[in-house]
Every structure is written in C-alpha cells, then in structure tokens.
Design a protein around this motif. Structure first.
Motif, PDB file in Angstrom:
ATOM      1  N   MET A 249      59.739  65.475-102.472  1.00  0.00           N
ATOM      2  CA  MET A 249      59.400  66.830-102.357  1.00  0.00           C
ATOM      3  C   MET A 249      58.404  67.278-101.165  1.00  0.00           C
ATOM      4  O   MET A 249      58.655  67.888-100.133  1.00  0.00           O
ATOM      5  CB  MET A 249      59.687  68.387-102.671  1.00  0.00           C
ATOM      6  N   ASP A 250      57.338  66.122-101.526  1.00  0.00           N
ATOM      7  CA  ASP A 250      56.605  67.091-100.331  1.00  0.00           C
ATOM      8  C   ASP A 250      56.210  66.382 -99.114  1.00  0.00           C
ATOM      9  O   ASP A 250      55.860  66.789 -98.080  1.00  0.00           O
ATOM     10  CB  ASP A 250      55.318  65.765-101.460  1.00  0.00           C
ATOM     11  N   GLN A 251      57.285  65.309 -99.173  1.00  0.00           N
ATOM     12  CA  GLN A 251      57.581  64.605 -97.651  1.00  0.00           C
ATOM     13  C   GLN A 251      58.421  65.486 -96.908  1.00  0.00           C
ATOM     14  O   GLN A 251      57.885  65.529 -95.352  1.00  0.00           O
ATOM     15  CB  GLN A 251      58.143  62.654 -97.653  1.00  0.00           C
ATOM     16  N   LEU A 252      58.677  66.618 -97.485  1.00  0.00           N
ATOM     17  CA  LEU A 252      59.817  67.441 -96.779  1.00  0.00           C
ATOM     18  C   LEU A 252      59.250  68.941 -96.471  1.00  0.00           C
ATOM     19  O   LEU A 252      59.780  69.905 -95.934  1.00  0.00           O
ATOM     20  CB  LEU A 252      60.945  68.125 -97.699  1.00  0.00           C
ATOM     21  N   ASP A 253      57.620  68.911 -96.811  1.00  0.00           N
ATOM     22  CA  ASP A 253      56.814  70.319 -96.722  1.00  0.00           C
ATOM     23  C   ASP A 253      56.949  70.075 -95.303  1.00  0.00           C
ATOM     24  O   ASP A 253      56.102  69.336 -94.604  1.00  0.00           O
ATOM     25  CB  ASP A 253      55.579  70.303 -97.949  1.00  0.00           C
ATOM     26  N   PRO A 254      57.679  71.287 -94.174  1.00  0.00           N
ATOM     27  CA  PRO A 254      57.327  70.910 -93.295  1.00  0.00           C
ATOM     28  C   PRO A 254      55.767  71.713 -92.666  1.00  0.00           C
ATOM     29  O   PRO A 254      54.808  71.176 -91.936  1.00  0.00           O
ATOM     30  CB  PRO A 254      58.053  72.725 -92.565  1.00  0.00           C
TER      31      PRO A 254
ATOM     32  N   ARG B 181      53.733  67.749 -87.960  1.00  0.00           N
ATOM     33  CA  ARG B 181      53.211  68.579 -86.803  1.00  0.00           C
ATOM     34  C   ARG B 181      54.484  68.161 -85.640  1.00  0.00           C
ATOM     35  O   ARG B 181      55.023  67.351 -85.715  1.00  0.00           O
ATOM     36  CB  ARG B 181      52.040  68.101 -86.126  1.00  0.00           C
ATOM     37  N   GLU B 182      54.555  68.948 -85.204  1.00  0.00           N
ATOM     38  CA  GLU B 182      55.651  69.610 -83.715  1.00  0.00           C
ATOM     39  C   GLU B 182      55.374  68.303 -83.507  1.00  0.00           C
ATOM     40  O   GLU B 182      56.333  67.942 -82.773  1.00  0.00           O
ATOM     41  CB  GLU B 182      55.601  70.505 -83.455  1.00  0.00           C
ATOM     42  N   GLU B 183      53.844  68.131 -82.833  1.00  0.00           N
ATOM     43  CA  GLU B 183      54.196  66.558 -81.837  1.00  0.00           C
ATOM     44  C   GLU B 183      54.221  65.653 -82.302  1.00  0.00           C
ATOM     45  O   GLU B 183      54.626  64.678 -81.636  1.00  0.00           O
ATOM     46  CB  GLU B 183      52.839  66.889 -81.104  1.00  0.00           C
ATOM     47  N   GLU B 184      54.106  65.317 -83.863  1.00  0.00           N
ATOM     48  CA  GLU B 184      54.489  64.264 -84.697  1.00  0.00           C
ATOM     49  C   GLU B 184      56.498  64.221 -84.240  1.00  0.00           C
ATOM     50  O   GLU B 184      56.922  62.945 -84.491  1.00  0.00           O
ATOM     51  CB  GLU B 184      54.288  63.878 -86.007  1.00  0.00           C
TER      52      GLU B 184
ATOM     53  N   GLY C 163      63.278  69.500 -85.779  1.00  0.00           N
ATOM     54  CA  GLY C 163      62.672  68.292 -86.872  1.00  0.00           C
ATOM     55  C   GLY C 163      61.914  69.642 -87.950  1.00  0.00           C
ATOM     56  O   GLY C 163      62.753  69.166 -89.231  1.00  0.00           O
ATOM     57  N   LEU C 164      61.025  70.072 -87.958  1.00  0.00           N
ATOM     58  CA  LEU C 164      60.489  71.675 -88.906  1.00  0.00           C
ATOM     59  C   LEU C 164      62.053  71.833 -89.066  1.00  0.00           C
ATOM     60  O   LEU C 164      61.925  72.476 -90.868  1.00  0.00           O
ATOM     61  CB  LEU C 164      59.540  71.961 -88.324  1.00  0.00           C
ATOM     62  N   ASP C 165      62.598  72.938 -88.488  1.00  0.00           N
ATOM     63  CA  ASP C 165      64.111  73.555 -88.971  1.00  0.00           C
ATOM     64  C   ASP C 165      64.144  73.187 -90.513  1.00  0.00           C
ATOM     65  O   ASP C 165      64.989  73.409 -91.132  1.00  0.00           O
ATOM     66  CB  ASP C 165      64.653  74.208 -88.677  1.00  0.00           C
ATOM     67  N   THR C 166      64.439  71.468 -89.746  1.00  0.00           N
ATOM     68  CA  THR C 166      65.829  70.515 -90.608  1.00  0.00           C
ATOM     69  C   THR C 166      65.071  70.783 -91.999  1.00  0.00           C
ATOM     70  O   THR C 166      64.959  70.496 -93.535  1.00  0.00           O
ATOM     71  CB  THR C 166      65.858  69.233 -89.915  1.00  0.00           C
ATOM     72  N   LEU C 167      63.315  70.131 -92.138  1.00  0.00           N
ATOM     73  CA  LEU C 167      63.041  70.155 -92.880  1.00  0.00           C
ATOM     74  C   LEU C 167      62.649  71.023 -93.807  1.00  0.00           C
ATOM     75  O   LEU C 167      63.175  71.023 -94.844  1.00  0.00           O
ATOM     76  CB  LEU C 167      61.164  69.367 -92.813  1.00  0.00           C
TER      77      LEU C 167
END
Length: 57
Positions: free
Chosen positions: A1-6, A10-13, A32-36
């Motif tokens: 779950m930690d890897q799904l934390d937006p 970073r948006e640039e990544e 991408g952030l919204d999906t996470l």
C-alpha cells in the motif's frame, strides 16, 4: 500500500514514466496520481471476503 501513496510520487516522475512508454499526454502526471489515489482508497476499503478485479484492455 505504501507504493500506492500518491504523496510518495512526484508528478514529474509519472510524466517521465508515461513518456518512456510512448504515452505523451499533457495530464499524464495528474492522471497517474489520481489513479494511485483511487487504487489505494479502493483496496483499503475492501473487506476480507472481497477482491478487486481490474480489467485492462
């Protein structure tokens, strides 16, 4: 779950990742952030007797 934390991304990544995959879309970082966020929230709300099925295609 930690890897799904937006906040762990970073948006640039995310933009760079999508560009490497040949998906150069202006909103790819925000999407991408919204999906996470959506995945993390949905998974965290699952009960022990539920599964999440994702159909990609």
């Amino acid at each position: 779950m930690d890897q799904l934390d937006p906040s762990a991304h970073r948006e640039e990544e995310l933009v760079a990742h999508f560009e490497e995959m040949g998906m150069d879309v202006e909103e790819s970082g925000a999407a991408g952030l919204d999906t996470l966020r959506l995945l993390r929230d949905t998974i965290s709300e699952l009960r022990d007797d539920q599964i999440l099925l994702i159909n990609i295609g």
